[in-house]
Write a protein that holds these residues in place. Structure first.
Motif, PDB file in Angstrom:
ATOM      1  N   UNK A 195     -14.843   7.807  -6.335  1.00 26.13           N
ATOM      2  CA  UNK A 195     -13.623   7.825  -5.917  1.00 26.13           C
ATOM      3  C   UNK A 195     -13.043   6.325  -5.784  1.00 26.13           C
ATOM      4  N   UNK A 196     -11.815   6.215  -5.809  1.00 24.98           N
ATOM      5  CA  UNK A 196     -10.975   4.824  -5.432  1.00 24.98           C
ATOM      6  C   UNK A 196     -11.438   3.795  -6.597  1.00 24.98           C
ATOM      7  N   UNK A 197     -11.741   2.700  -6.107  1.00 26.28           N
ATOM      8  CA  UNK A 197     -11.961   1.684  -7.322  1.00 26.28           C
ATOM      9  C   UNK A 197     -13.294   1.713  -7.934  1.00 26.28           C
ATOM     10  N   UNK A 198     -14.373   2.194  -7.391  1.00 24.39           N
ATOM     11  CA  UNK A 198     -15.241   2.663  -8.223  1.00 24.39           C
ATOM     12  C   UNK A 198     -15.144   3.425  -9.625  1.00 24.39           C
ATOM     13  N   UNK A 199     -14.383   4.359  -9.270  1.00 24.90           N
ATOM     14  CA  UNK A 199     -13.763   5.279 -10.487  1.00 24.90           C
ATOM     15  C   UNK A 199     -12.865   4.606 -11.417  1.00 24.90           C
ATOM     16  N   UNK A 200     -12.181   3.610 -10.870  1.00 23.41           N
ATOM     17  CA  UNK A 200     -11.140   2.833 -11.756  1.00 23.41           C
ATOM     18  C   UNK A 200     -12.164   1.573 -12.655  1.00 23.41           C
ATOM     19  N   UNK A 216       0.644  -1.291   0.030  1.00 25.27           N
ATOM     20  CA  UNK A 216      -0.024  -0.006   0.028  1.00 25.27           C
ATOM     21  C   UNK A 216       0.703   1.401   0.049  1.00 25.27           C
ATOM     22  N   UNK A 217       1.939   1.148   0.745  1.00 21.94           N
ATOM     23  CA  UNK A 217       2.802   2.620   0.996  1.00 21.94           C
ATOM     24  C   UNK A 217       3.539   2.533  -0.131  1.00 21.94           C
ATOM     25  N   UNK A 218       3.927   1.553  -0.837  1.00 19.69           N
ATOM     26  CA  UNK A 218       4.672   1.654  -1.762  1.00 19.69           C
ATOM     27  C   UNK A 218       3.825   2.218  -3.261  1.00 19.69           C
ATOM     28  N   UNK A 219       2.708   1.799  -3.444  1.00 16.30           N
ATOM     29  CA  UNK A 219       1.822   1.987  -4.372  1.00 16.30           C
ATOM     30  C   UNK A 219       1.439   3.579  -4.142  1.00 16.30           C
ATOM     31  N   UNK A 220       1.158   3.805  -2.877  1.00 10.54           N
ATOM     32  CA  UNK A 220       0.702   5.281  -2.758  1.00 10.54           C
ATOM     33  C   UNK A 220       1.802   6.334  -2.920  1.00 10.54           C
ATOM     34  N   UNK A 223       8.949   3.482 -17.087  1.00  7.30           N
ATOM     35  CA  UNK A 223       7.653   3.562 -16.371  1.00  7.30           C
ATOM     36  C   UNK A 223       6.468   2.647 -16.688  1.00  7.30           C
ATOM     37  N   UNK A 224       6.846   1.391 -17.247  1.00  5.50           N
ATOM     38  CA  UNK A 224       5.891   0.786 -17.986  1.00  5.50           C
ATOM     39  C   UNK A 224       5.190   0.024 -16.733  1.00  5.50           C
ATOM     40  N   UNK A 225       5.688  -0.193 -15.671  1.00  4.64           N
ATOM     41  CA  UNK A 225       4.803  -0.786 -14.507  1.00  4.64           C
ATOM     42  C   UNK A 225       4.333   0.384 -13.603  1.00  4.64           C
ATOM     43  N   UNK A 226       4.159   1.736 -14.151  1.00  8.81           N
ATOM     44  CA  UNK A 226       3.557   2.773 -13.294  1.00  8.81           C
ATOM     45  C   UNK A 226       2.095   2.090 -12.709  1.00  8.81           C
ATOM     46  N   UNK A 227       1.277   1.431 -13.508  1.00  7.87           N
ATOM     47  CA  UNK A 227       0.096   1.063 -13.045  1.00  7.87           C
ATOM     48  C   UNK A 227       0.194   0.242 -12.229  1.00  7.87           C
ATOM     49  N   UNK A 228       1.192  -0.260 -11.953  1.00  9.10           N
ATOM     50  CA  UNK A 228       1.362  -1.581 -10.649  1.00  9.10           C
ATOM     51  C   UNK A 228       1.329  -0.472  -9.463  1.00  9.10           C
ATOM     52  N   UNK A 229       1.575   0.737  -9.534  1.00 14.16           N
ATOM     53  CA  UNK A 229       1.416   1.662  -8.149  1.00 14.16           C
ATOM     54  C   UNK A 229       0.130   2.214  -8.201  1.00 14.16           C
ATOM     55  N   UNK A 233      -2.850   1.108  -9.502  1.00 13.64           N
ATOM     56  CA  UNK A 233      -4.159   0.286  -9.440  1.00 13.64           C
ATOM     57  C   UNK A 233      -4.299  -0.147  -7.673  1.00 13.64           C
ATOM     58  N   UNK A 234      -3.156  -0.535  -7.070  1.00  8.27           N
ATOM     59  CA  UNK A 234      -3.312  -0.891  -5.514  1.00  8.27           C
ATOM     60  C   UNK A 234      -3.693   0.262  -4.864  1.00  8.27           C
TER      61      UNK A 234
END
Lengths: 386, 191, 153, 315
Positions: free
Chosen positions: D221-226, B28-32, D48-54, D56-57
């Motif tokens: 917000x959050x995942x609903x927006x996702x 969580x912290x890393x992604x945030x 930056x290809x894995x930017x979405x890994x940050x 999405x979580x």
């Protein structure tokens, strides 16, 4: 981390969603991507058609005019930077001209030339912040990036000149703060050499786009008579065919020595208002080129009026002076009571007058056009609210 | 969702639960930290530098920070510019509209303390921390975009110390003494 | 038409305005009584002063001075019309019917000085919140929230 | 057996769209960066290809706000009503010679009809948010999506006439290379109308950032927006895959696995073109949008249909 404290801020007055006529009331702002600052517009909508748009300003009213009454004449200069933060040099210059008129100071010619150069550069920078958002308001964000790139170049020049990117505090009563650094003139020439080509690119990319033309042509038409009656100045008035430019019609400083044209629109719509700015930026390049040539005649270092006192105490009286800023005629009215502080400072802000046109222009257009019209008036809220 | 802290405490008692918790925290912290989307609360001069920050030359998209005008989609509010008494309720409203976890950067002297508009003026709120919990302060009038970049990196460090259960958050060393730590009466404040 | 010609023209056409006219800092300056402001403004508009640049006020203790800056595009001259209103009853006729531009300027003066403009279509506060108490640009305005700057001079 | 198969495919479609959206968002940020003299994401992964890994979580861990005045059940489930039809539409895309996950004889009709249900989800979300800007956005979306259904369907119909079948697998079998120049106008209409269907620039009026802040999903917000974002990217992917298959020939250019690679490359090209247009063009206005649909696209699509019909007489 600081714990939040209670603040004596009153809750905002709630707005009814539907009024008695069955019109939808939409609140835009005060923080909204296309209000260009902090402006709140209460819009009454009939479907998508704007029945009434009421700008609510003052969200950035910082009381600069009151603060100036408690500062010495020199200390007010940094405050004027924060008025029109897109074009700080203008407010500096307008204020300094009023002080010089009040105190009877004669500014060396080299300083006047430098002032013209920096203010024309500032005009380019400021117009880039008007043309770009004209694209961004219609959804073309990329055009904004291209104009902003040009603005960054000007900002770099200013940074080399006075160390600040935004609030320059460069034009001072009696002259300018420092002379041009080594190599600056060459950098400036390089900038004005490439700028018209960049403007041509923007002109093709944005103003040639069929959607952009459809979005801005015939939108928010301001006829010349209304422009005069509402006191509109600057590109907003010139877009309506009102050929009025203080640089030419009430010449100040060394402007009479330069050869330049005043571009004028014909239809008075959002398209013309934006297009006039493109041509003005190119004209500014011409002025800068001539001023840089003229600069060679004067002795370097002669940039401050002789015998400037540490503390200015102009004789009692008042003075008004104005210059043509990127948004129109920017005037400063000063009243002195003979002390070291101004008794009263009033800034006649062009953006304030131009923004007053919004209800007139927006009526009958759609909500999408409202943001285009607001953008074409190019308000800067530091200057509107002061 | 009665008490994520309770869930966290219960999970800690389970064998291996602590490992699960720390892993979740780490993710969580890393992604945030790497996806701090900005709510550009630009009101005055600093807004220009805030715009410059996400534009071509400085390009904060490199750090995964993009500006979103909608508060619901953002993580960090960058208050850039003077906040007046007329504006403050709107800022507070927008802050409340942002979903947790959220952070606040006070960009520029006006947002920190009122800056040049501290004295003599009647309409300016003296610092956004009067009504918002500020995490990072950036001095400058206005700060350069590089300073905002530094603030994003500092905030990332701060975010790393947090936890999905608020009770487990670690404290991090402040690089400057907090105002409460300063001995009273020794300050050189002109007041 | 320059300012001196304007003055001659003014004296010929409007003899009662003539003695009030002077030339300072490149503008014509005219001092009128607050009761005669509207008619003087109408005369000025008839003379060709088609733009209203600004309306502002200065607090001189006993009374307020209102300043109207007009501009003629044709003659290329500026004109400042001053008038004084007493502090006890700060009220003057609105010029919004002559120049619509006066609308926001007068609202601003009302907001910051508390001078009322009779005949103004929509006289409300413009810069400060509606529930603000007092008029801050008056010299006697007191606000406990204001921190005075220490006087180093 | 059918049930299990359906379940598996449902999972697969969600994975396809979610994965596609993850790559699509990164790709879009890079494309936008190139257009705007920027770099785009740089820090996580190569380029930056894995930017979405940050991203999405982070969105998963965000607070899920349901506004006080909202119509709560409507607000909560509207994102699914937007996302589900798009995942369903992915079922009829002919990925391989003779194979589509859901091999229906009326596959084209299914593909055109089912995503149109998404407009109901958008209206629900707009209404459920109890927000003026959202409501305007939702109404704009309804008008726009239903209008653009017409030229879009007509343009696909010209391919159906040529192939003599509504079954995507049969269309792919019947496909000839000279259909590409013949139906080029039809493809451009399909492409334009699809952009309007998926609410992307220059047709992004429902979420017009400079007018309505974020339009119908302004309060999510959050995942609903996702999920909304996934729906948007999913619509883009599905429409591009289908267009690349039936209009551009998809895997028919080369035999075997190479054909599949060409198919994906064609679809990527179409997606990139969609992004390119979004980041270059200004946004339409509602009335221009409608005029454009009814006076330009629809007559052109009809003309294309006539041409295809005449040619099909000799097939």
């Amino acid at each position: 981390m600081t714990e939040p404290r209670d603040t004596a801020v009153a809750p905002e007055t709630p707005v009814p969603v539907v009024d008695d006529n069955g019109h939808l009331i939409v609140n835009i702002g005060p923080s909204h991507p296309s209000t260009h600052g902090v402006c709140r517009v209460l819009v009454e909508l009939d479907g998508e058609i704007v029945v009434k748009a009421e700008p609510i300003i003052g969200h950035l009213h910082r009381g600069i005019e009151k603060m100036a009454e408690n500062r010495t004449y020199l200390q007010v200069v940094p405050l004027t930077d924060r008025l029109d933060y897109v074009g700080s040099m203008y407010a500096n210059w307008a204020y300094c001209r009023a002080v010089e008129r009040l105190a009877g100071i004669r500014v060396p010619e080299r300083a006047e030339y430098i002032r013209v150069i920096v203010c024309e550069l500032q005009r380019i920078a400021s117009h880039m912040m008007a043309i770009g958002p004209a694209g961004a308001d219609t959804g073309a964000t990329s055009a904004f990036m291209y104009t902003f790139w040009q603005r960054e170049m000007v900002v770099d020049l200013f940074e080399a000149l006075c160390g600040a990117r935004l609030t320059y505090n460069y034009v001072r009563p009696g002259g300018v703060a420092s002379d041009l650094p080594d190599g600056w003139i060459e950098r400036c020439r390089a900038f004005i050499a490439q700028h018209p080509a960049a403007m041509l690119e923007i002109d093709r990319f944005l103003f040639g786009n069929v959607i952009f033309r459809a979005r801005t042509k015939g939108i928010g038409v301001l006829d010349a008579a209304d422009a005069v009656a509402w006191g509109a100045t600057g590109p907003v008035a010139r877009g309506s065919g009102m050929s009025w430019d203080l640089r030419r019609d009430d010449p100040y400083s060394v402007y009479p020595r330069f050869d330049f044209d005043v571009p004028v629109g014909s239809r008075g719509d959002a398209y013309d208002r934006a297009r006039v700015r493109v041509y003005e930026a190119v004209e500014s390049c011409r002025i800068i080129g001539q001023a840089l040539d003229g600069l060679a005649e004067f002795k370097p270092g002669d940039i401050m009026a002789e015998a400037m006192p540490r503390l200015l105490a102009p004789p009692p009286g008042d003075a008004y002076d104005h210059i043509e800023s990127a948004r129109g005629s920017l005037g400063v009215y000063l009243v002195s009571d003979g002390s070291v502080r101004p008794y009263r400072m009033k800034v006649r802000s062009p953006a304030f007058c131009n923004l007053a046109l919004l209800p007139l222009l927006a009526e009958g257009h759609t909500l999408s056009d409202l943001v285009v019209i607001l953008g074409s008036l190019d308000p800067v809220f530091g200057e509107v609210d002061r | 969702m009665a008490g994520i802290d309770d869930v966290a405490k219960a999970l800690e008692r389970v064998p291996g639960g602590g490992i699960i918790l720390t892993s979740i925290d780490a993710i969580a912290d890393w992604s945030r930290g790497y996806s701090l989307w900005m709510m550009p609360m630009g009101t005055a001069c600093c807004a220009m530098e805030l715009i410059a920050a996400s534009f071509s030359k400085f390009d904060f998209d490199r750090h995964g920070s993009i500006p979103r005008p909608d508060p619901r989609h953002t993580d960090v509010m960058v208050v850039a510019g003077t906040i007046t008494h007329k504006m403050a309720p709107s800022v507070k409203r927008l802050w409340e509209q942002m979903p947790d976890p959220k952070w606040c950067i006070a960009m520029g002297n006006c947002a920190i303390s009122g800056g040049i508009f501290y004295y003599d003026t009647y309409s300016v709120v003296r610092g956004v921390d009067e009504f918002l919990p500020v995490d990072v302060y950036i001095a400058g009038c206005p700060p350069r975009p590089e300073a905002l970049q530094d603030a994003i990196l500092r905030l990332r460090e701060k975010v790393r110390a947090e936890s999905v259960s608020p009770g487990r958050a670690r404290t991090i060393e402040s690089i400057l003494p907090l105002p409460s730590d300063a001995p009273r009466g020794s300050g050189g404040d002109a007041e | 038409m320059n300012l001196n010609e304007l003055r001659e023209h003014l004296c010929a056409t409007y003899p009662d305005l003539c003695p009030l006219f002077s030339v300072e800092f490149g503008d014509g300056v005219m001092q009128v009584a607050s009761s005669g402001l509207h008619s003087a403004a109408a005369d000025m508009k008839a003379l060709g002063f088609d733009m209203l640049g600004m309306v502002t006020a200065v607090d001189f203790g006993e009374d307020f001075e209102l300043i109207y800056r007009l501009r003629s595009r044709e003659m290329r001259v500026g004109m400042i019309v001053r008038t004084r209103v007493p502090r006890g009853n700060p009220s003057v006729a609105s010029v919004t019917d002559l120049w619509p531009a006066a609308n926001w300027h007068e609202r601003e003066v009302y907001d910051l000085f508390g001078i009322t403009f009779e005949g103004h279509p929509d006289l409300r506060r413009i810069l400060l919140p509606d529930d603000w108490v007092g008029h801050p640009l008056r010299k006697d305005y007191e606000d406990p929230g204001v921190i005075r700057r220490p006087d180093y001079l | 057996m059918t049930f299990v198969w359906g379940l598996l495919w449902g999972l697969g479609a969600v994975m396809l769209i979610a994965g596609g959206a993850v790559i699509g968002v990164w790709w879009e940020r890079k494309v936008a960066g190139r257009i705007q003299l920027r770099l785009g994401p740089q820090q996580i992964g190569p380029a930056g290809s894995l930017q979405m890994l940050a991203d999405v979580p982070k969105l998963l861990f965000k607070e899920d706000i349901v506004p006080d005045g909202a119509d709560k059940p409507v607000f909560r489930y509207a994102p699914l009503a937007v996302f589900a039809p798009i995942a369903m539409a992915a079922a009829v895309i002919p990925f391989w010679a003779g194979w589509a996950p859901f091999d229906s004889t009326v596959g084209v009709l299914f593909f055109l009809a089912v995503p149109a249900i998404g407009v109901i989800g958008i209206l629900l979300s707009a209404w459920g948010s109890h927000n003026t800007l959202s409501t305007i956005g939702g109404l704009r979306a309804a008008a726009q999506m239903i209008s653009y259904e017409v030229p879009r369907s007509l343009s696909v119909l010209s391919i159906v006439v040529l192939a003599g079948s509504m079954r995507p697998v049969e269309i792919m079998d019947a496909w000839r290379w000279w259909w590409v120049p013949l139906t080029l106008v039809g493809f451009v209409i399909y492409f334009t109308a699809s952009i309007a269907e998926m609410n992307r620039g220059p047709f992004d009026l429902p979420e017009a950032e400079s007018e309505l802040v974020a339009g119908y999903f302004a309060d999510y917000s959050g995942f609903r927006w996702a999920i909304f974002m996934m729906g948007e990217y999913g619509a883009m992917i599905v429409a591009s895959l289908f267009g690349a298959a039936v209009f551009l020939g998809g895997f028919r250019w080369l035999p075997g696995i190479a054909g599949f690679v060409v198919f994906i490359a064609l679809a990527t090209l179409v997606i990139t073109a969609v992004m390119w247009i979004k980041w270059t063009f200004p946004r339409f206005r509602q009335d221009h949008l409608m005029t454009f649909c009814w006076t330009v696209l629809t007559p052109l699509a009809l003309l294309q249909l006539v041409v295809a019909g005449v040619v099909s007489l000799w097939l």
